[in-house]
Design an enzyme around this catalytic site. Structure first.
Site, PDB file in Angstrom:
ATOM      1  N   LYS A 191     -15.266 -29.505  14.111  1.00  0.00           N
ATOM      2  CA  LYS A 191     -15.639 -30.901  14.375  1.00  0.00           C
ATOM      3  C   LYS A 191     -17.158 -31.031  14.345  1.00  0.00           C
ATOM      4  O   LYS A 191     -17.856 -30.538  15.236  1.00  0.00           O
ATOM      5  CB  LYS A 191     -15.121 -31.394  15.733  1.00  0.00           C
ATOM      6  CG  LYS A 191     -15.271 -32.935  15.861  1.00  0.00           C
ATOM      7  CD  LYS A 191     -15.320 -33.428  17.281  1.00  0.00           C
ATOM      8  CE  LYS A 191     -16.699 -33.436  17.884  1.00  0.00           C
ATOM      9  NZ  LYS A 191     -17.629 -34.446  17.322  1.00  0.00           N
ATOM     10  N   GLY A 203     -24.087 -27.015  21.939  1.00  0.00           N
ATOM     11  CA  GLY A 203     -24.406 -28.358  22.389  1.00  0.00           C
ATOM     12  C   GLY A 203     -24.958 -28.346  23.793  1.00  0.00           C
ATOM     13  O   GLY A 203     -25.563 -27.364  24.238  1.00  0.00           O
ATOM     14  N   SER A 204     -24.742 -29.426  24.515  1.00  0.00           N
ATOM     15  CA  SER A 204     -25.343 -29.589  25.837  1.00  0.00           C
ATOM     16  C   SER A 204     -24.650 -28.727  26.885  1.00  0.00           C
ATOM     17  O   SER A 204     -23.460 -28.407  26.773  1.00  0.00           O
ATOM     18  CB  SER A 204     -25.290 -31.058  26.264  1.00  0.00           C
ATOM     19  OG  SER A 204     -23.971 -31.422  26.620  1.00  0.00           O
ATOM     20  N   THR A 205     -25.407 -28.385  27.925  1.00  0.00           N
ATOM     21  CA  THR A 205     -24.867 -27.579  29.020  1.00  0.00           C
ATOM     22  C   THR A 205     -23.747 -28.317  29.745  1.00  0.00           C
ATOM     23  O   THR A 205     -22.735 -27.710  30.122  1.00  0.00           O
ATOM     24  CB  THR A 205     -25.995 -27.201  29.995  1.00  0.00           C
ATOM     25  OG1 THR A 205     -26.947 -26.378  29.297  1.00  0.00           O
ATOM     26  CG2 THR A 205     -25.466 -26.438  31.192  1.00  0.00           C
ATOM     27  N   GLY A 228     -20.688 -28.049  27.737  1.00  0.00           N
ATOM     28  CA  GLY A 228     -20.287 -26.644  27.760  1.00  0.00           C
ATOM     29  C   GLY A 228     -19.528 -26.286  29.026  1.00  0.00           C
ATOM     30  O   GLY A 228     -18.517 -25.573  28.993  1.00  0.00           O
ATOM     31  N   GLU A 232     -23.115 -21.822  23.211  1.00  0.00           N
ATOM     32  CA  GLU A 232     -24.573 -21.775  22.989  1.00  0.00           C
ATOM     33  C   GLU A 232     -25.096 -23.134  23.408  1.00  0.00           C
ATOM     34  O   GLU A 232     -24.867 -24.134  22.723  1.00  0.00           O
ATOM     35  CB  GLU A 232     -24.872 -21.459  21.519  1.00  0.00           C
ATOM     36  CG  GLU A 232     -26.289 -20.994  21.294  1.00  0.00           C
ATOM     37  CD  GLU A 232     -27.179 -22.100  20.787  1.00  0.00           C
ATOM     38  OE1 GLU A 232     -27.937 -22.659  21.626  1.00  0.00           O
ATOM     39  OE2 GLU A 232     -27.130 -22.423  19.593  1.00  0.00           O
ATOM     40  N   CYS A 289     -32.512 -26.246  20.563  1.00  0.00           N
ATOM     41  CA  CYS A 289     -32.126 -25.717  21.873  1.00  0.00           C
ATOM     42  C   CYS A 289     -33.057 -24.604  22.335  1.00  0.00           C
ATOM     43  O   CYS A 289     -33.278 -24.434  23.531  1.00  0.00           O
ATOM     44  CB  CYS A 289     -30.684 -25.229  21.841  1.00  0.00           C
ATOM     45  SG  CYS A 289     -30.326 -24.134  20.467  1.00  0.00           S
ATOM     46  N   GLU A 295     -34.265 -30.241  30.061  1.00  0.00           N
ATOM     47  CA  GLU A 295     -34.381 -30.153  28.600  1.00  0.00           C
ATOM     48  C   GLU A 295     -34.568 -31.570  28.039  1.00  0.00           C
ATOM     49  O   GLU A 295     -33.717 -32.437  28.212  1.00  0.00           O
ATOM     50  CB  GLU A 295     -33.130 -29.516  27.997  1.00  0.00           C
ATOM     51  CG  GLU A 295     -33.246 -29.331  26.504  1.00  0.00           C
ATOM     52  CD  GLU A 295     -32.014 -28.681  25.886  1.00  0.00           C
ATOM     53  OE1 GLU A 295     -32.177 -27.871  24.963  1.00  0.00           O
ATOM     54  OE2 GLU A 295     -30.894 -28.997  26.329  1.00  0.00           O
TER      55      GLU A 295
END
Length: 478
Positions: A184, A236-238, A241, A258, A292, A389
């Site tokens: 995706k 992607g974003s924490t 995740g 990641e 990132c 971030e």
């Protein structure tokens, strides 16, 4: 006094890429409409023009793609590694042949400068497929047992900052190890993944081995939660995740994440200043800071702070912001209005908290999503801009006196993805690098990638490694 040379416009031609008015989902070797008939538009960040209409995958479409991948897995995993390698080599060569077309497409859909997509992204994309093609018939020698087995169907969700490169990082090792894929792409940058689907067909890849399902978060959630997916890979974003980790917990799915970062770029007093300045610029302004592993925190030894800052400001004054398709452009467009709003809000918060903001004289285009390269001084570790971030072209400058203080400040973050060290002493590089809790530590350089080198993080930057021999493990039943 003679005037300085001016850069004449050097536009890359859009004619090299033919974007269709609409695209379907790529399932079982064919493009198809979404089951619910939904579509969304993908927009060029630099002009806000609509590039194409794309089918929006839902739960039923994801299920169809997973079924196609499961069906294809039986034959694909049974192929000898040398036969799988032929397909990966073919894909790599086609990417090289179509690299100019794909670079222009990526720049149009993402907003990053053409010189980055042309000189960094596309060569690395091809290199990853070449590299993992080489591993396909040598898996027994990778250190994971003599006959390591593939997992099955890999569900992969990638971000918008490096659409084609993140695709390569995930698909290449998955195919080399005998898995099939449902991928995706991000909703703001679906086009290069759909063009890659065409590359797969051009390479004669068997139907169902790679499936592409563009869509929003619900499609990603359906893929991650699908009971017949054996492996989940996410970049992607924490926050997302963590949500994925909760979804996968208690299942037998393998997971690699990641996630975000707040990389420290550490400059010691013996560092070559001009070289360090180039590394700082590359570290935070490459891809508009939407990286990132960006070096978004600059830690400078006090004795060289003023000299380095003067040099850095001079260098920022030479960066050219504007049309991403112009080969002279250094700073392109921010990927979306949503991301621009986030960067703007965090920069304003930095000012409100007392940090000193500076940007070079910079004229922003009237249309599109733009943010001038920005640095903040008088930043403390308590400032939001030093902790969160930002994912934009914003650099926070902090100082230190001793190597131990530099390490303590660099590690004072919930993230642990990357760091950089600038010094002429090899012993200092090794001593400091060993104390940094970061997955990748660059020495006298920054943002250098190679398919043979593993990449990944600690703490809230995720777990697992992509790239290198280590990148095979996540796709093998070991």
């Amino acid at each position: 006094m003679a005037s300085a040379f001016e850069y004449a416009p050097a536009p890359e031609s859009r004619a090299v890429v033919d974007i269709a008015p609409s695209y379907g989902l790529f399932i079982d070797g064919e493009f198809a409409e979404a089951a619910e008939g939904k579509v969304f538009k993908t927009v060029s960040p630099s002009t806000e023009e609509v590039l194409a209409e794309v089918a929006q995958a839902g739960e039923a479409d994801v299920d169809r793609a997973v079924k196609a991948a499961r069906k294809a897995f039986q034959k694909w995993s049974a192929l000898p590694g040398a036969e799988r390698a032929k397909y990966l080599f073919r894909i790599a060569r086609i990417i090289q042949e179509r690299s100019r077309e794909l670079a222009v497409l990526e720049t149009l859909d993402n907003g990053k400068p053409i010189r980055e997509t042309r000189d960094a992204d596309l060569p690395l994309v091809a290199a990853h497929f070449f590299y993992y093609a080489g591993w396909a018939d040598k898996l027994g020698h990778a250190g994971f047992g003599t006959e390591p087995k593939p997992l099955g169907v890999a569900g992969q969700v990638i971000p918008w900052n490096f659409p084609l490169l993140m695709l390569a990082w995930k698909i290449a090792p998955a195919l080399a190890t005998g898995n099939t894929v449902v991928l995706k792409p991000a909703e703001t940058t679906p086009l290069s993944a759909l063009f890659f689907a065409d590359v797969c067909r051009q390479a004669g890849l068997p139907r169902g081995v790679v499936n592409i399902v563009p869509g929003y978060g619900d499609a990603g959630a359906a893929l991650v939660g699908h009971p017949d997916v054996n492996k989940v890979a996410f970049t992607g974003s924490t926050a997302v995740g963590k949500e994925i980790a909760r979804t996968v917990a208690g299942t037998r799915k393998k997971l690699t994440l990641e996630l975000g970062g707040k990389g420290a770029n550490i400059v010691f007093d013996d560092a070559p200043i001009d070289q360090a300045v180039e590394g700082i610029v590359s570290g935070i302004f490459f891809n508009q800071g939407q990286v990132c592993c960006a070096g978004s925190r600059l830690l400078v030894q006090e004795s060289v702070h003023d000299e380095l800052l003067d040099s850095l400001k001079r260098r920022l004054g030479t960066l050219r912001l504007g049309d991403p398709l112009d080969k002279n452009t250094d700073i392109g467009a921010i990927n979306s209005a949503e991301q621009l709003a986030r960067i703007t809000a965090l920069a304003e918060r930095g000012e409100a908290e007392g940090a000193e903001r500076w940007s070079p004289a910079c004229e922003l285009p009237a249309s599109g999503y733009w943010f001038a390269p920005t640095l903040f001084t008088n930043v403390s570790q308590a400032h939001t801009i030093a902790r969160d971030e930002i994912f934009g072209p914003v650099l926070s400058v902090l100082t230190f006196r001793t190597p131990d203080e530099a390490v303590a400040k660099a590690n004072n973050t919930p993230y642990g993805l990357s760091a950089g060290i600038w010094t002429e002493k090899g012993s200092r590089i090794l001593a400091v690098a060993n104390k940094l809790r970061a997955g990748v530590v660059w020495s006298n350089t920054f943002n250098k990638f190679d398919p043979t080198s593993p990449f990944g993080g600690y703490k809230e930057s995720g777990f697992g490694r992509e790239g290198g021999r280590h990148g095979l493990e996540a796709y093998l039943d070991v």
